[in-house]
Design a protein around this motif. Structure first.
Motif, PDB file in Angstrom:
ATOM      1  N   ALA A  76       0.721  -1.220   0.114  1.00 20.60           N
ATOM      2  CA  ALA A  76      -0.335   0.597   0.329  1.00 20.60           C
ATOM      3  C   ALA A  76       1.244   1.559   0.300  1.00 20.60           C
ATOM      4  O   ALA A  76       2.135   1.077  -0.022  1.00 20.60           O
ATOM      5  CB  ALA A  76      -1.158  -0.023   1.554  1.00 20.60           C
ATOM      6  N   PHE A  77      -0.088   2.306  -0.382  1.00 24.59           N
ATOM      7  CA  PHE A  77       0.953   3.763  -0.803  1.00 24.59           C
ATOM      8  C   PHE A  77       1.195   4.037   0.939  1.00 24.59           C
ATOM      9  O   PHE A  77       0.501   4.472   1.319  1.00 24.59           O
ATOM     10  CB  PHE A  77      -0.053   4.902  -1.787  1.00 24.59           C
ATOM     11  CG  PHE A  77       1.170   5.825  -1.349  1.00 24.59           C
ATOM     12  CD1 PHE A  77       2.200   5.712  -1.771  1.00 24.59           C
ATOM     13  CD2 PHE A  77       0.444   7.065  -1.336  1.00 24.59           C
ATOM     14  CE1 PHE A  77       2.732   7.378  -3.087  1.00 24.59           C
ATOM     15  CE2 PHE A  77       0.508   8.599  -1.760  1.00 24.59           C
ATOM     16  CZ  PHE A  77       1.861   8.394  -1.744  1.00 24.59           C
ATOM     17  N   SER A  78       3.132   4.175   1.130  1.00 21.49           N
ATOM     18  CA  SER A  78       2.505   4.497   1.981  1.00 21.49           C
ATOM     19  C   SER A  78       3.675   5.901   3.074  1.00 21.49           C
ATOM     20  O   SER A  78       5.186   5.508   2.887  1.00 21.49           O
ATOM     21  CB  SER A  78       3.678   3.575   3.298  1.00 21.49           C
ATOM     22  OG  SER A  78       4.082   2.280   2.918  1.00 21.49           O
ATOM     23  N   PRO A  79       3.399   7.068   2.658  1.00 25.92           N
ATOM     24  CA  PRO A  79       5.050   7.929   1.775  1.00 25.92           C
ATOM     25  C   PRO A  79       6.135   8.281   2.352  1.00 25.92           C
ATOM     26  O   PRO A  79       7.653   8.113   3.082  1.00 25.92           O
ATOM     27  CB  PRO A  79       4.391   9.419   0.974  1.00 25.92           C
ATOM     28  CG  PRO A  79       2.517   9.363   1.924  1.00 25.92           C
ATOM     29  CD  PRO A  79       2.953   7.550   1.780  1.00 25.92           C
ATOM     30  N   ILE A  80       5.052   8.211   4.051  1.00 24.29           N
ATOM     31  CA  ILE A  80       6.273   8.955   5.550  1.00 24.29           C
ATOM     32  C   ILE A  80       7.335   7.507   5.967  1.00 24.29           C
ATOM     33  O   ILE A  80       8.162   7.500   5.939  1.00 24.29           O
ATOM     34  CB  ILE A  80       4.838   9.346   6.751  1.00 24.29           C
ATOM     35  CG1 ILE A  80       4.770  10.772   6.195  1.00 24.29           C
ATOM     36  CG2 ILE A  80       6.008   9.704   7.690  1.00 24.29           C
ATOM     37  CD1 ILE A  80       3.489  10.444   7.078  1.00 24.29           C
TER      38      ILE A  80
END
Lengths: 245, 109
Positions: free
Chosen positions: A71-75
């Motif tokens: 899943a998208f998890s930038p931090i």
């Protein structure tokens, strides 16, 4: 004038290239395997090339394969990159003096400071007639281009690359062993640091395991270097005095 | 992940990695004289870092079976021996790598 410019660049590139050959051997293998892995997860050569140009760090790029398929998890991505590559902070501290006064080239030299490029640039001294800044820049640029080229090729031709011969990555281990040995050959002044580096890291590896021992190892090394500052300092002072005689 | 999210993820990994590389140069601005303790670290840290890198390369060694450590130890011993004899980085690295490839592909299978 223009002729002179080409001459300076050519001379620096020629002096730099032989020093990058061990890295070429290592990055060929590591880059190809990374590219093959990216292809197997459905990533295009373009994305692979983009990652290798902009990140330029083997360990985080491998870890990123997992993140990119989740899943998208930038931090978390930013923090993971910082933690995995925290050892680079030590390289910067070691290079503060060497990269002084190199102007704009310094920006690229710092950007391209992988384990291997830092190590080679740390011990490499250009011949007198060669421009120092250009020399280090060419070493960094050659290494960077090997990594980008072979990771992209690995992604393009992944299935065609024979993977049954292993062990090419040992070029990196041998490179670091040689550089460590050079530190010892330079004089007894480096012996305590070498013992602290090997011993501290080995201890951290035993306690924390291969997955997350680097940061504890770094902390332990800093502590030991602080504890033994006096004797280490006096060894360096004595070596300097002898050098002056 | 969408194409945009993939690009952002790669960009953030690039920024995180670059941050570790630029941090010392940003914190210790080279226009001021370098603090004393940092001068000490500049001398004492690099040999320790190369020790750490060697351990890092060997982190997957396992001592339950000879094939888990002997190829590495033999190849390192050869690298060191060749380097002490010739003191040519390229020759030493090539010898160590060649020995390791032979050992892991044909002897300790």
């Amino acid at each position: 004038m223009k002729n002179n410019f080409y001459k300076r660049h050519l001379a620096a590139a020629r002096a730099a290239f032989p020093l990058t050959v061990p890295v070429l051997a290592g990055y060929t293998f590591l880059g190809l395997s990374y590219g093959v892995l990216m292809a197997s997860r459905g990533f295009s050569p373009l994305i692979t090339m983009l990652a290798s140009i902009s990140i330029y760090g083997g360990s985080i790029q491998y870890a990123l394969v997992g993140l990119l398929t989740g899943a998208f998890s930038p931090i978390e991505t930013f923090i993971l990159a910082f933690v995995i590559d925290a050892r680079h902070i030590f390289y910067g501290i070691s290079m503060l003096d060497k990269y002084k006064g190199m102007g704009l080239k310094k920006l690229y030299l710092i950007f391209a400071m992988t384990d291997e490029t830092f190590s080679v640039n740390y011990i490499a001294e250009p011949p007198k007639e060669i421009d120092r800044g250009l020399f280090y820049t060419y070493i960094s640029f050659f290494d960077h281009s090997y990594w980008v080229t072979f990771s992209t090729l690995g992604c393009l031709f992944g299935s065609l690359i024979p993977t049954d011969i292993k062990g090419f990555d040992f070029a990196m281990t041998a490179l670091f062993v040689v550089i460590l040995l050079e530190q010892l050959l330079e004089g007894v002044k480096n012996l305590p640091s070498v013992l602290i580096g090997v011993g501290g890291s080995a201890l951290a590896l035993l306690v924390f395991g291969g997955g997350d021992f680097l940061i504890p190892a770094m902390v332990l090394m800093l502590l030991l270097l602080a504890v033994f500052k006096k004797p280490i300092d006096s060894l360096h002072d004595r070596a300097e005095e002898e050098g002056r005689k | 992940m969408s194409g945009f999210e993939i690009i952002v993820t790669i960009a953030l990994a690039a920024i995180g990695t670059a941050a570790t590389r630029y941090l010392p140069f940003i914190v210790f601005n080279s226009n001021k004289p370098t603090p004393k303790y940092l001068v000490y670290l500049g001398k004492a840290l690099p040999p320790a870092v190369f020790g750490m890198l060697v351990v890092y390369c060997l982190k997957a060694l396992s001592f339950t079976d000879v094939s888990g450590y002997l190829p590495e130890l033999l190849a390192i011993a050869l690298t060191v021996g060749v380097h002490l004899a010739f003191r040519r980085m390229l020759v030493s690295v090539a010898a160590g790598m060649a020995a390791y490839i032979l050992l892991v592909n044909f002897i300790f299978i």
